[in-house]
Design an enzyme around this catalytic site. Structure first.
Site, mmCIF file in Angstrom:
data_model
loop_
_atom_site.group_PDB
_atom_site.id
_atom_site.type_symbol
_atom_site.label_atom_id
_atom_site.label_comp_id
_atom_site.label_asym_id
_atom_site.label_seq_id
_atom_site.Cartn_x
_atom_site.Cartn_y
_atom_site.Cartn_z
ATOM 1 N N ASP A 101 -13.583 -56.053 7.632
ATOM 2 C CA ASP A 101 -14.844 -55.633 8.236
ATOM 3 C C ASP A 101 -16.046 -56.207 7.483
ATOM 4 O O ASP A 101 -16.890 -55.481 6.970
ATOM 5 C CB ASP A 101 -14.909 -54.097 8.281
ATOM 6 C CG ASP A 101 -16.132 -53.595 9.039
ATOM 7 O OD1 ASP A 101 -16.555 -54.282 9.991
ATOM 8 O OD2 ASP A 101 -16.660 -52.527 8.675
ATOM 9 N N GLU A 120 -6.512 -52.440 1.051
ATOM 10 C CA GLU A 120 -6.020 -51.859 2.309
ATOM 11 C C GLU A 120 -4.997 -52.747 3.026
ATOM 12 O O GLU A 120 -5.125 -53.037 4.210
ATOM 13 C CB GLU A 120 -7.179 -51.538 3.242
ATOM 14 C CG GLU A 120 -8.088 -50.435 2.726
ATOM 15 C CD GLU A 120 -9.171 -50.024 3.730
ATOM 16 O OE1 GLU A 120 -9.263 -50.669 4.806
ATOM 17 O OE2 GLU A 120 -9.913 -49.071 3.447
ATOM 18 N N TYR A 172 -11.987 -41.821 4.715
ATOM 19 C CA TYR A 172 -13.246 -41.608 5.440
ATOM 20 C C TYR A 172 -13.145 -40.357 6.306
ATOM 21 O O TYR A 172 -13.290 -40.403 7.526
ATOM 22 C CB TYR A 172 -13.578 -42.846 6.283
ATOM 23 C CG TYR A 172 -13.990 -44.030 5.454
ATOM 24 C CD1 TYR A 172 -15.312 -44.226 5.089
ATOM 25 C CD2 TYR A 172 -13.050 -44.950 5.004
ATOM 26 C CE1 TYR A 172 -15.698 -45.307 4.317
ATOM 27 C CE2 TYR A 172 -13.414 -46.034 4.224
ATOM 28 C CZ TYR A 172 -14.746 -46.204 3.889
ATOM 29 O OH TYR A 172 -15.121 -47.280 3.120
ATOM 30 N N GLU A 232 -13.132 -45.800 -2.067
ATOM 31 C CA GLU A 232 -14.100 -45.920 -0.973
ATOM 32 C C GLU A 232 -14.267 -44.567 -0.308
ATOM 33 O O GLU A 232 -13.291 -43.831 -0.118
ATOM 34 C CB GLU A 232 -13.661 -46.930 0.097
ATOM 35 C CG GLU A 232 -13.726 -48.384 -0.292
ATOM 36 C CD GLU A 232 -13.361 -49.307 0.873
ATOM 37 O OE1 GLU A 232 -13.553 -48.904 2.054
ATOM 38 O OE2 GLU A 232 -12.878 -50.425 0.613
#
Length: 604
Positions: free
Chosen positions: A163, A407, A460, A496
């Site tokens: 991303d 990831e 997240y 993160e």
């Protein structure tokens, strides 16, 4: 050496294949292009913005005559800080080097090419291809659109599983430099310390002559010689050393000695001399089941994730922006960052060493999602990239841990052998540092986690999962930490977390994409982190330091907005939340300077 901001001739062709342009002006459009910079945002041409394929750079320079004469003549080297992604370089029409990988330096000895024509211009030509495949690092794939009723003939797109925007170009400085024909090729330094004595172990390699001698001197910041040595391998003893400490962990962070290595060699009846000075920070790193120790003291990562990303120049090196970012890091009270998701410029790493910013140094192993990206071809390239990264950054005291990937699809069975091999290889290259990769997999399914020294986990909650429901964060985040620790008994970093916020967008009660929601999400995470950092959580890295560009998509409005600063480095409300928190954490330690105000300057 010759080092300049170059304006070069630039040619781009609508092709994935490599033709050599005999006459570039007849082959395609030629424009001026600055170096270092990404080429994507320099023009008003939308086809260049998203261009995939070969581009050409060309520049002519005049070399000093003293570089081309002598017996033996000096060695002339052409060095690239980085070029994304695959590079082929010619000098005066002679191919001198190929390199795969977009974030690490490469160079070529061009002596034999240039020393036969003193006084003539030296033409440097670079062919550069930004195409990503399942076996590159990072991986990607080319998808051809065969439906002629919907797409033009030969239409294709570059697909990636990461991303951030796939900026391309010569992103870091290009330099020409010389050495003697016999020269210092490499230096490796490791350090150990006790209360009053430090040992600096060194190993020096010389190329070009076996009849050589080496002398070494270590100087402190006042220029005083504190230790001397000789020979290619040895140990320097430093009494009452000034240790390298991270920012806010000591009143004098980032202390660097200077190691001067001097070589003399006989070659062809001539006496040659080469001198190299290496900054050295004396510090140790150790990991226990619940702590990360620097110089024997517990260290807590309160920092950020970043990107090399800015308006217009993309990923091109930009000194004013670099210095601005370090001023913001110190204003924020951040003591660390991860080089998400690729190695950063050497100039950035130099400042980390000098300012005491601890670094998790990450390879470009981002987006490793497809099964074919875990095969032997990909693995061998990943091992080669780690060799290049460790060779570049092995002597940096700021680098406290290697990260081999971000990831990946580590729940796939092939990930076990893949990461066992990459991590073991990295440890063999550098036994002095812990190794990790950053995961977003389920703790019970992750095949790579058994091989890391520190668990780094991205999550997240209430953003990608249960969006808008802040109330689930305490339960889900607590369960995340407890499950990982119960399974592996290793320290954990929240590597993160975060939420997008559009600057100036407000809502009370907080709603997604507002500055209030970003603040509220951070506070929910912090309440859990405050409990777990008393046990086995050793760090937290916000995603992200600043907004950054991504591919266009329905969830991205001019890029990713999870920054606590805008892309132009203006603070959002969340920046003040994080600043209050980081200074509070820092003030739990001793020997801290006064809190930094927004008007302070940090130039040295």
């Amino acid at each position: 050496r010759i080092k300049e901001q170059l304006i070069v001739k630039f040619l781009f062709l609508n092709s994935l294949f490599l033709p050599f342009p005999r006459n570039s002006c007849q082959t395609g459009p030629v424009i001026d292009m600055p170096v270092p910079a990404s080429f994507n945002d320099i023009t008003q041409d939308p086809s260049l913005e998203n261009y995939i394929g070969w581009v050409w750079y060309e520049k002519e320079v005049l070399l000093p005559l003293r570089w081309l004469q002598g017996d033996p003549a000096p060695r002339v080297v052409l060095r690239f800080g980085s070029a994304h992604y695959y590079s082929i370089v010619w000098v005066n029409g002679v191919q001198v080097v190929e390199h795969e990988g977009g974030h690490l330096p490469f160079e070529a000895d061009i002596s034999s090419v240039v020393q036969g024509s003193p006084g003539s211009l030296c033409r440097i030509t670079v062919a550069l291809n930004n195409t990503l495949t399942p076996h590159t690092l990072p991986p990607g794939s080319i998808q051809y659109m065969a439906d002629k009723s919907r797409y033009p003939k030969n239409y294709f797109v570059q697909n990636t599983k990461f991303d951030f925007f796939n900026y391309a170009g010569i992103h870091r400085p290009v330099v020409l430099y010389t050495t003697p024909a016999a020269y210092i090729d490499d230096i490796t330094v490791t350090t150990t310390s006790s209360d009053s004595v430090a040992m600096v172990q060194y190993q020096v390699s010389v190329v070009g002559s076996t009849a050589n001698s080496l002398s070494l001197s270590l100087r402190d910041q006042e220029g005083k010689v504190v230790a001397t040595g000789d020979g290619p391998v040895g140990e320097l003893k430093v009494l009452n050393p000034n240790l390298w400490w991270p920012y806010l962990m000591h009143e004098n962070p980032g202390y660097l000695y200077s190691l001067e290595v001097r070589m003399q060699a006989q070659l062809g009846g001539a006496l040659l001399e080469d001198v190299y000075t290496l900054p050295v920070g004396i510090r140790t790193v150790h990991v226990t089941s619940s702590q990360f120790l620097i110089n024997g003291r517990p260290f807590y990562f309160h920092g950020v994730n970043k990107h090399e990303d800015a308006d217009i120049r993309g990923k091109g090196l930009d000194w004013p922006l670099i210095v601005k970012d370090f001023n913001l890091l110190r204003w924020l009270g951040a003591n660390s960052f991860r080089t998400s998701h690729y190695p950063y410029a050497e100039e950035i790493m130099d400042l980390c060493d000098a300012y005491g910013i601890a670094v998790i140094d990450e390879s470009p192993g981002v987006g490793i999602k497809l099964p074919e990206s875990f095969g032997n071809r990909s693995l061998q390239h990943h091992l080669a990239v780690m060799e290049e990264l460790v060779r570049r950054d092995k002597n940096r005291p700021s680098v406290v841990m290697w990260s081999v990937a971000n990831e990946p699809a580590s729940e796939l069975p092939p990930a076990a052998h893949y990461f066992k091999t990459v991590i073991a290889h990295t440890k063999a290259l550098d036994p002095s540092r812990p190794v990790t990769f950053v995961t977003d997999a389920n703790y019970a399914l992750d095949h790579g986690a058994p091989y890391v020294d520190v668990i780094c986990v991205n999550s997240y909650f209430s953003w990608y999962h249960d969006p808008g429901h802040l109330e689930v964060i305490p339960l889900q985040l607590t369960a995340q930490f407890e499950n990982w620790y119960k399974t592996y008994q290793k320290p954990i970093i929240q590597s993160e977390y975060g939420a997008d916020s559009v600057p100036g967008l407000h809502s009370d009660p907080p709603m997604m994409f507002t500055e209030e929601y970003q603040q509220a999400l951070l506070r929910e995470y912090h309440s859990v982190l405050d409990k777990k950092r008393k046990e086995y959580v050793i760090g937290e890295l916000i995603w992200n330091f600043a907004d950054f560009m991504t591919n266009q998509g329905t969830t991205r409005v001019l890029g990713n907005k999870k920054g606590i600063f805008t892309r132009q480095r203006q603070p959002k409300a969340a920046a003040f939340v994080l600043r209050d928190r980081y200074w509070k954490i820092a003030n739990e330690s001793s020997c801290l300077p006064p809190a930094i105000t927004s008007h302070s300057l940090f130039l040295k």
